[in-house]
Structure formats: C-alpha cells, structure tokens
Design a protein around this motif. Structure first.
Motif, mmCIF file in Angstrom:
data_model
loop_
_atom_site.group_PDB
_atom_site.id
_atom_site.type_symbol
_atom_site.label_atom_id
_atom_site.label_comp_id
_atom_site.label_asym_id
_atom_site.label_seq_id
_atom_site.Cartn_x
_atom_site.Cartn_y
_atom_site.Cartn_z
ATOM 1 N N GLU A 1 -2.602 -14.240 8.297
ATOM 2 C CA GLU A 1 -3.715 -13.747 9.100
ATOM 3 C C GLU A 1 -3.378 -13.936 10.577
ATOM 4 O O GLU A 1 -2.716 -14.903 10.952
ATOM 5 C CB GLU A 1 -5.008 -14.493 8.760
ATOM 6 C CG GLU A 1 -5.424 -14.349 7.302
ATOM 7 C CD GLU A 1 -6.740 -15.045 6.985
ATOM 8 O OE1 GLU A 1 -7.378 -15.566 7.929
ATOM 9 O OE2 GLU A 1 -7.127 -15.069 5.801
ATOM 10 N N THR B 1 1.369 -1.765 15.623
ATOM 11 C CA THR B 1 -0.071 -1.807 15.392
ATOM 12 C C THR B 1 -0.709 -2.807 16.334
ATOM 13 O O THR B 1 -0.227 -3.926 16.483
ATOM 14 C CB THR B 1 -0.379 -2.220 13.937
ATOM 15 O OG1 THR B 1 0.288 -1.327 13.040
ATOM 16 C CG2 THR B 1 -1.874 -2.180 13.666
ATOM 17 N N MET C 1 -5.854 -9.281 11.675
ATOM 18 C CA MET C 1 -5.022 -8.732 10.612
ATOM 19 C C MET C 1 -4.986 -9.692 9.435
ATOM 20 O O MET C 1 -4.913 -10.910 9.610
ATOM 21 C CB MET C 1 -3.588 -8.516 11.101
ATOM 22 C CG MET C 1 -2.656 -7.933 10.026
ATOM 23 S SD MET C 1 -0.949 -8.539 10.156
ATOM 24 C CE MET C 1 -1.125 -10.231 9.575
ATOM 25 N N TYR D 1 -2.694 -9.889 5.901
ATOM 26 C CA TYR D 1 -1.630 -9.332 5.064
ATOM 27 C C TYR D 1 -1.591 -10.119 3.765
ATOM 28 O O TYR D 1 -1.487 -11.352 3.767
ATOM 29 C CB TYR D 1 -0.272 -9.425 5.762
ATOM 30 C CG TYR D 1 0.889 -9.087 4.851
ATOM 31 C CD1 TYR D 1 1.131 -7.773 4.465
ATOM 32 C CD2 TYR D 1 1.730 -10.086 4.355
ATOM 33 C CE1 TYR D 1 2.182 -7.459 3.614
ATOM 34 C CE2 TYR D 1 2.783 -9.781 3.510
ATOM 35 C CZ TYR D 1 3.005 -8.467 3.147
ATOM 36 O OH TYR D 1 4.046 -8.158 2.297
ATOM 37 N N TYR E 1 -1.673 -4.505 4.421
ATOM 38 C CA TYR E 1 -2.181 -4.955 5.710
ATOM 39 C C TYR E 1 -3.570 -4.356 5.917
ATOM 40 O O TYR E 1 -3.772 -3.159 5.695
ATOM 41 C CB TYR E 1 -1.302 -4.472 6.863
ATOM 42 C CG TYR E 1 0.126 -4.957 6.860
ATOM 43 C CD1 TYR E 1 0.508 -6.049 7.633
ATOM 44 C CD2 TYR E 1 1.105 -4.300 6.112
ATOM 45 C CE1 TYR E 1 1.831 -6.479 7.657
ATOM 46 C CE2 TYR E 1 2.423 -4.724 6.131
ATOM 47 C CZ TYR E 1 2.779 -5.817 6.907
ATOM 48 O OH TYR E 1 4.083 -6.235 6.922
ATOM 49 N N VAL F 1 -6.142 -4.212 9.127
ATOM 50 C CA VAL F 1 -6.259 -4.544 10.548
ATOM 51 C C VAL F 1 -7.572 -3.993 11.076
ATOM 52 O O VAL F 1 -7.915 -2.831 10.837
ATOM 53 C CB VAL F 1 -5.084 -3.956 11.362
ATOM 54 C CG1 VAL F 1 -5.151 -4.435 12.810
ATOM 55 C CG2 VAL F 1 -3.747 -4.347 10.740
ATOM 56 N N VAL G 1 -8.502 -0.145 16.440
ATOM 57 C CA VAL G 1 -7.138 -0.449 16.016
ATOM 58 C C VAL G 1 -6.289 0.792 16.278
ATOM 59 O O VAL G 1 -6.743 1.916 16.069
ATOM 60 C CB VAL G 1 -7.074 -0.786 14.511
ATOM 61 C CG1 VAL G 1 -5.654 -1.183 14.124
ATOM 62 C CG2 VAL G 1 -8.040 -1.891 14.172
ATOM 63 N N THR H 1 -10.974 0.225 11.284
ATOM 64 C CA THR H 1 -10.251 -0.515 10.249
ATOM 65 C C THR H 1 -9.118 0.352 9.727
ATOM 66 O O THR H 1 -9.346 1.490 9.312
ATOM 67 C CB THR H 1 -11.178 -0.890 9.076
ATOM 68 O OG1 THR H 1 -12.257 -1.689 9.556
ATOM 69 C CG2 THR H 1 -10.409 -1.681 8.025
ATOM 70 N N THR I 1 -5.857 0.396 6.989
ATOM 71 C CA THR I 1 -5.259 -0.252 5.825
ATOM 72 C C THR I 1 -3.982 0.484 5.465
ATOM 73 O O THR I 1 -3.986 1.714 5.342
ATOM 74 C CB THR I 1 -6.231 -0.222 4.625
ATOM 75 O OG1 THR I 1 -7.470 -0.826 5.004
ATOM 76 C CG2 THR I 1 -5.649 -0.971 3.444
#
Length: 255
Positions: free
Chosen positions: A175, A189, A194, A196, A203, A205, A210, A224, A226
């Motif tokens: 994280e 990114t 985040m 993972y 991931y 985020v 983002v 968000t 992904t």
C-alpha cells in the motif's frame, strides 16, 4: 558481542558498548518459545527463523528489563541477502519488532510466484527517513521520502506499507499513500492511494484524480483506476478502459 568498550550492569541487565560494536542475535532454541525467559530473543517474522542475525554500529544501549537494543552510528542489520541500514536501529527482542531512522536503506529478498506458480527469490530495495516493522501485523512501514524498487514496480510516496504473509518470506500486499508515483510495465501512474494485491496481481489506485500515462503517451484519468500487472487493460471508475488524451511518443504506437 564485540566492541572497543563494554559496560555491563547486572540489574536489568543493562549493556552499553561503543566502538565497532558487533553482536549476533540467535534464533530461539528448539523446544523454547520466543520470549521465554530461557531465550528472550524473538526473531522478526521477516527474517529467517533458523539463521542468526548480525547487527553492527558505533554504539549499543541494551536494556534487558524490556529486551530493547538500540544501535547508533552507521547501524546495520543483515542476514543473508536481507539488510537494513540507518543511523539508528532499534530491536525489540520480546515483540519481534524493529525500527530504523536516518537515511534508511533496506534490501529484502522475498519469494514470488510466477505465472507457472513456481517461486523465485526476488529482491526489493527501499529507502526512506524512517522504517518500522510490526511483527504482530507483519507490516513494514516506510515514511518520509519513501521509495521502493521491486517486482511491484518503482514507487515513491509519503508512506509505503508492505504486508507479509504468515510465512514472513512472501508479500501479501503493498500500500502507498500521498503523492504516489508508480512506474511499472512502461506506465506511470499518479494518485493519492494505491493497494497492490499479489494474489491477483491487481493494482487499485485512487485520487482526485488518478492519471496513468503509457509508453505511447496516452493518458487515462479517473477517480479509481484498476489494472493488472503486465496487462494493458485499465478499468476506470468501474467502467471499461477509457483513453482521454493522446500525445506523441517515441515508441511505435497504434495510429
């Protein structure tokens, strides 16, 4: 223990050592649980439980009443390929916790399962001003100017947390928080948080917003994002991939 000078107070006991301090922490003996009076050394789960740990520094202040050892001055802990460097390293022999501060540099080697499910030893290098390892949660926390380069990618953030599996030699999830920049698979990114997860190599985020910039300079924006490690697909706010902007790049990209 080796040092230029060693002072021992029996009450506690307490030990003060200075000058080229070098000590060895040994795993708990068979049949004795870590933390028992017969063996007060509890190895952090992030380290091998059957191998000794070497700690060096310019000074050591050990308080046996709380099983706390503080190494100062170019302190370093190492066991095999794993090492922790800092101006100060503090080891809690009862709880199995440790911390480091001042120009922290760590090298850790963890098992990682590939696509064929075979495990390989993979190194990660991290730097920060401060590091704390909590053995109860198997969590490494890097704070202030945190940076990590490993199989999860190259990331910087105000805080990076690594959670290990119960075995202590595999990553469960990573994280990162605040001012996140993640570089992996030719993507960059940026966001505020985040997570993972190694189980599905995913991931997630979040941020306001983002942004992902790929090798073709295509930018994906959302609250968000992904995406999977090694995959080109990106889910934006629960919807299919959206490319919001395309700029010229230096690689061969779709027209």
């Amino acid at each position: 223990m080796d040092a230029a000078t060693i002072d021992v107070t029996l009450v506690g006991p307490k030990v003060k050592a200075s000058g080229n301090v070098r000590s060895q922490l040994k795993p708990a003996s068979k049949g004795i649980m870590p933390g028992d009076s017969a063996n007060d050394v509890r190895m952090p789960s992030m380290l091998k439980q059957d191998q000794p740990v070497i700690v060096v520094g310019n000074g050591l202040d050990y308080d046996g009443s709380v099983a706390l050892g503080t190494y100062t001055g170019a302190a370093r802990l190492f066991q095999g390929d794993t090492s922790i460097k800092g101006e100060t390293i503090v080891i809690d022999n009862k709880a199995g916790n440790l911390s480091a501060s001042g120009g922290v540099v760590t090298t850790t080697v963890l098992d990682e399962a590939g696509k064929d499910k075979k495990k390989a030893r993979v190194p990660s290098i991290a730097t920060s001003n401060d590091l704390k390892y909590d053995d109860a949660t198997r969590r490494l926390t890097y704070t202030t100017n945190a940076h990590m380069n490993g199989p999860e990618g190259d990331m910087t953030a105000a805080r990076i947390e690594l959670y290990l599996k119960p075995s202590g030699d595999e990553l469960d999830r990573a994280e990162a928080y605040e001012n996140l920049t993640l570089r992996e698979q030719n993507r960059e990114t940026k966001g505020s948080k985040m997570i993972y997860t190694t189980a599905n190599e995913t991931y997630v985020v979040t941020g306001a917003p983002v942004k992902i910039l790929d090798e073709c300079r295509r930018e994906t924006i959302g609250k968000t994002l992904t995406f999977n490690k090694g995959a080109d697909s990106v889910v934006v706010d629960g919807n299919a991939q959206i490319r919001t902007q395309t700029k010229g790049g230096n690689v061969k990209c779709p027209g």
